[in-house]
Design a protein around this motif. Structure first.
Motif, PDB file in Angstrom:
ATOM      1  N   UNK A 289      53.415  55.277  51.812  1.00 55.02           N
ATOM      2  CA  UNK A 289      52.157  54.570  51.620  1.00 55.02           C
ATOM      3  C   UNK A 289      51.879  53.574  52.745  1.00 55.02           C
ATOM      4  N   UNK A 290      50.667  53.642  53.324  1.00 54.67           N
ATOM      5  CA  UNK A 290      50.110  52.584  54.176  1.00 54.67           C
ATOM      6  C   UNK A 290      48.655  52.462  53.714  1.00 54.67           C
ATOM      7  N   UNK A 291      48.471  51.867  52.540  1.00 54.36           N
ATOM      8  CA  UNK A 291      47.265  52.043  51.773  1.00 54.36           C
ATOM      9  C   UNK A 291      46.047  51.278  52.261  1.00 54.36           C
ATOM     10  N   UNK A 292      44.889  51.729  51.758  1.00 55.70           N
ATOM     11  CA  UNK A 292      43.604  51.075  51.916  1.00 55.70           C
ATOM     12  C   UNK A 292      43.137  50.604  50.530  1.00 55.70           C
ATOM     13  N   UNK A 293      42.034  49.841  50.502  1.00 61.28           N
ATOM     14  CA  UNK A 293      41.441  49.482  49.205  1.00 61.28           C
ATOM     15  C   UNK A 293      40.947  50.749  48.507  1.00 61.28           C
ATOM     16  N   UNK A 294      39.996  51.441  49.101  1.00 60.34           N
ATOM     17  CA  UNK A 294      39.617  52.779  48.638  1.00 60.34           C
ATOM     18  C   UNK A 294      39.805  53.755  49.786  1.00 60.34           C
ATOM     19  N   UNK A 295      40.159  54.975  49.439  1.00 53.94           N
ATOM     20  CA  UNK A 295      40.392  55.970  50.475  1.00 53.94           C
ATOM     21  C   UNK A 295      39.096  56.493  51.062  1.00 53.94           C
ATOM     22  N   UNK A 296      38.337  57.259  50.259  1.00 49.49           N
ATOM     23  CA  UNK A 296      37.035  57.789  50.665  1.00 49.49           C
ATOM     24  C   UNK A 296      36.002  57.281  49.683  1.00 49.49           C
ATOM     25  N   UNK A 297      34.942  56.635  50.190  1.00 48.29           N
ATOM     26  CA  UNK A 297      33.866  56.113  49.348  1.00 48.29           C
ATOM     27  C   UNK A 297      32.551  56.767  49.748  1.00 48.29           C
ATOM     28  N   UNK A 298      31.873  57.391  48.780  1.00 45.73           N
ATOM     29  CA  UNK A 298      30.514  57.908  48.967  1.00 45.73           C
ATOM     30  C   UNK A 298      29.608  57.051  48.105  1.00 45.73           C
ATOM     31  N   UNK A 299      28.769  56.257  48.737  1.00 46.02           N
ATOM     32  CA  UNK A 299      27.930  55.317  48.005  1.00 46.02           C
ATOM     33  C   UNK A 299      26.460  55.687  48.202  1.00 46.02           C
ATOM     34  N   UNK A 300      25.830  56.161  47.107  1.00 46.37           N
ATOM     35  CA  UNK A 300      24.424  56.584  47.168  1.00 46.37           C
ATOM     36  C   UNK A 300      24.183  57.546  48.323  1.00 46.37           C
ATOM     37  N   UNK A 301      25.066  58.522  48.441  1.00 48.87           N
ATOM     38  CA  UNK A 301      25.042  59.438  49.585  1.00 48.87           C
ATOM     39  C   UNK A 301      25.067  60.876  49.112  1.00 48.87           C
ATOM     40  N   UNK A 302      24.025  61.668  49.402  1.00 49.29           N
ATOM     41  CA  UNK A 302      23.952  63.046  48.906  1.00 49.29           C
ATOM     42  C   UNK A 302      24.544  64.068  49.876  1.00 49.29           C
ATOM     43  N   UNK A 303      24.977  65.194  49.319  1.00 55.43           N
ATOM     44  CA  UNK A 303      25.274  66.371  50.108  1.00 55.43           C
ATOM     45  C   UNK A 303      26.479  66.282  51.010  1.00 55.43           C
ATOM     46  N   UNK A 304      27.472  65.480  50.643  1.00 59.94           N
ATOM     47  CA  UNK A 304      28.658  65.322  51.475  1.00 59.94           C
ATOM     48  C   UNK A 304      29.806  66.198  50.982  1.00 59.94           C
ATOM     49  N   UNK A 305      30.678  66.580  51.901  1.00 60.39           N
ATOM     50  CA  UNK A 305      31.840  67.410  51.602  1.00 60.39           C
ATOM     51  C   UNK A 305      33.112  66.638  51.906  1.00 60.39           C
ATOM     52  N   UNK A 306      34.009  66.552  50.915  1.00 53.50           N
ATOM     53  CA  UNK A 306      35.328  65.935  51.065  1.00 53.50           C
ATOM     54  C   UNK A 306      36.347  67.029  50.788  1.00 53.50           C
ATOM     55  N   UNK A 307      37.025  67.534  51.819  1.00 55.07           N
ATOM     56  CA  UNK A 307      37.838  68.735  51.659  1.00 55.07           C
ATOM     57  C   UNK A 307      39.126  68.661  52.461  1.00 55.07           C
ATOM     58  N   UNK A 308      40.185  69.170  51.845  1.00 56.17           N
ATOM     59  CA  UNK A 308      41.460  69.400  52.537  1.00 56.17           C
ATOM     60  C   UNK A 308      42.076  68.135  53.115  1.00 56.17           C
ATOM     61  N   UNK A 309      41.815  66.993  52.482  1.00 55.38           N
ATOM     62  CA  UNK A 309      42.411  65.729  52.898  1.00 55.38           C
ATOM     63  C   UNK A 309      43.629  65.394  52.044  1.00 55.38           C
ATOM     64  N   UNK A 310      44.494  64.537  52.575  1.00 60.91           N
ATOM     65  CA  UNK A 310      45.530  63.859  51.805  1.00 60.91           C
ATOM     66  C   UNK A 310      45.042  62.432  51.585  1.00 60.91           C
ATOM     67  N   UNK A 311      44.782  62.066  50.323  1.00 62.41           N
ATOM     68  CA  UNK A 311      44.237  60.746  50.001  1.00 62.41           C
ATOM     69  C   UNK A 311      45.173  60.106  48.981  1.00 62.41           C
ATOM     70  N   UNK A 312      46.073  59.280  49.462  1.00 60.06           N
ATOM     71  CA  UNK A 312      47.132  58.735  48.612  1.00 60.06           C
ATOM     72  C   UNK A 312      47.488  57.326  49.065  1.00 60.06           C
TER      73      UNK A 312
END
Length: 376
Positions: A289-312
């Motif tokens: 772990x070398x963490x962040x507050x949130x890993x990936x944040x989509x805020x009021x954002x349409x049509x985005x793709x989050x794929x094949x990531x390691x989010x831990x």
């Protein structure tokens, strides 16, 4: 400059020997020049700058408004040892409507007697007059490349020398399209740390930018956070920017984005971005772990793709919020595990947290679309 000029600081070593074992030999210091002025201005085309220390100017280290210029192997905003700040009061490098500029590279500048790293060290710049310190500021123009540099770090890439200020940035792109920040070739990724936003992309004209193979918020080995108290976000996409590729689906295209007190990747009110193949909140190996507050944040954002990531290793893994977040896809990710998917690296709150968003696809119709969400 009148164009097609080479300023080659590396030639000093060949002529007079090694006077600085830490880096470039020639120092441009602006401390006696008063309250205005840039270190170098490239207002013409096809110039090449390499092997300089550019420090203590009241403006930018290097101002570029011409096209097809190259800047390699220089220390901008730090001392000749590469270990302490000697700030320029603007940006390290400022591109104003410039096109096809190359800032840094993998490999070396080769002279007859010595090889110098082609990367630039862009650190310690403070900004002024409301423009907080930025390593590389790209405003307008496009198709520029920022490759292999250390931005906000010491010359060895192990400690933080931030480009500082309340809204500072390692790299800032405003209304500029088709820029390449890092690339899949060996040594072409940047190391970026210590700023309020380590990469910030804004403006309606900021389309189709690519961010690949960088260490963002974390040191060269990919084990220790570079973030200071001011380091809020790893990557921010906002203010009209869109169609950004963060990482990719090919070999060695993903970024390592870790160690931030805010969101690692923050997409705010922007559409059609692809976030793929990254490691977010772990070390380079994906085992600690070398963490962040949130890993990936989509805020009021349409049509985005989050794929094949390691989010831990974050508080939230993937966080989607707001009625504007519609028709998004979260697929093929490992969330809360190590890279192999065999052990837990928990996100402390949620693996996937969706609030007031609609049209979500989590997973998909094939085995490769399946997310592994565990340990949170």
């Amino acid at each position: 400059t009148r164009g097609q000029i080479t300023i080659d600081g590396a030639s000093q070593y060949f002529l007079n020997g090694n006077s600085n074992t830490f880096g470039p030999e020639i120092v441009l210091n602006g401390s006696d020049l008063g309250s205005t002025g840039d270190g170098l201005k490239l207002e013409s085309h096809g110039n090449r700058i390499n092997g300089l220390v550019i420090q203590a100017f009241a403006g930018n280290g290097v101002f570029v408004s011409g096209d097809n210029n190259e800047i390699f192997g220089s220390y901008i905003g730090i001392t000749a040892t590469g270990l302490e700040a000697s700030a320029n009061a603007g940006s390290g490098i400022y591109l104003a409507d410039a096109n096809s500029t190359q800032i840094g590279d993998a490999g070396f500048i080769r002279t007859q007697t010595r090889d110098f790293p082609a990367r630039n060290i862009l650190s310690g710049n403070t900004g002024s007059s409301g423009n907080n310190g930025t390593g590389v500021w790209i405003q307008g123009g496009g198709s520029n490349s920022v490759l292999g540099n250390f931005i906000g770090t010491s010359a060895d890439g192990l400690t933080s020398i931030p480009n500082s200020g309340q809204f500072s940035a390692g790299i800032k792109i405003l209304d500029s399209a088709n820029n390449q920040i890092g690339a899949p070739g060996q040594g072409e990724g940047n190391v970026i740390g210590g700023s309020f936003n380590n990469i910030e992309i804004r403006g309606a004209a900021a389309q189709s930018n690519v961010i690949q193979t960088n260490h963002i918020g974390i040191d060269v080995p990919g084990t220790t956070a570079l973030a200071t108290e001011s380091s809020e976000r790893g990557i921010l996409i906002s203010g009209g920017a869109g169609s950004t590729l963060i990482g990719g689906f090919g070999s060695n295209e993903g970024n390592l984005v870790s160690g931030h007190s805010g969101h690692a990747i923050d997409v705010y009110s922007r559409a059609n971005n692809v976030i793929a193949g990254n490691r977010v909140g772990t070390d380079a190996d994906g085992n600690a772990e070398v963490g962040n507050f949130r890993g990936v944040a989509l805020r009021d954002s349409p049509g985005n793709l989050v794929a094949d990531n390691l989010v831990s290793g974050n508080l939230d893994g993937v966080y989607v919020v707001g009625a504007g977040s519609t028709d998004f896809v979260i697929s093929g990710n490992k969330i809360g595990t190590n890279a192999a998917g065999t052990a837990a690296i928990p996100n402390a709150w949620y693996g996937v947290n969706i609030i007031d968003a609609t049209g979500a696809t989590v997973g998909g119709t094939t085995e490769s679309d399946r997310n592994l969400i565990s340990g949170n």
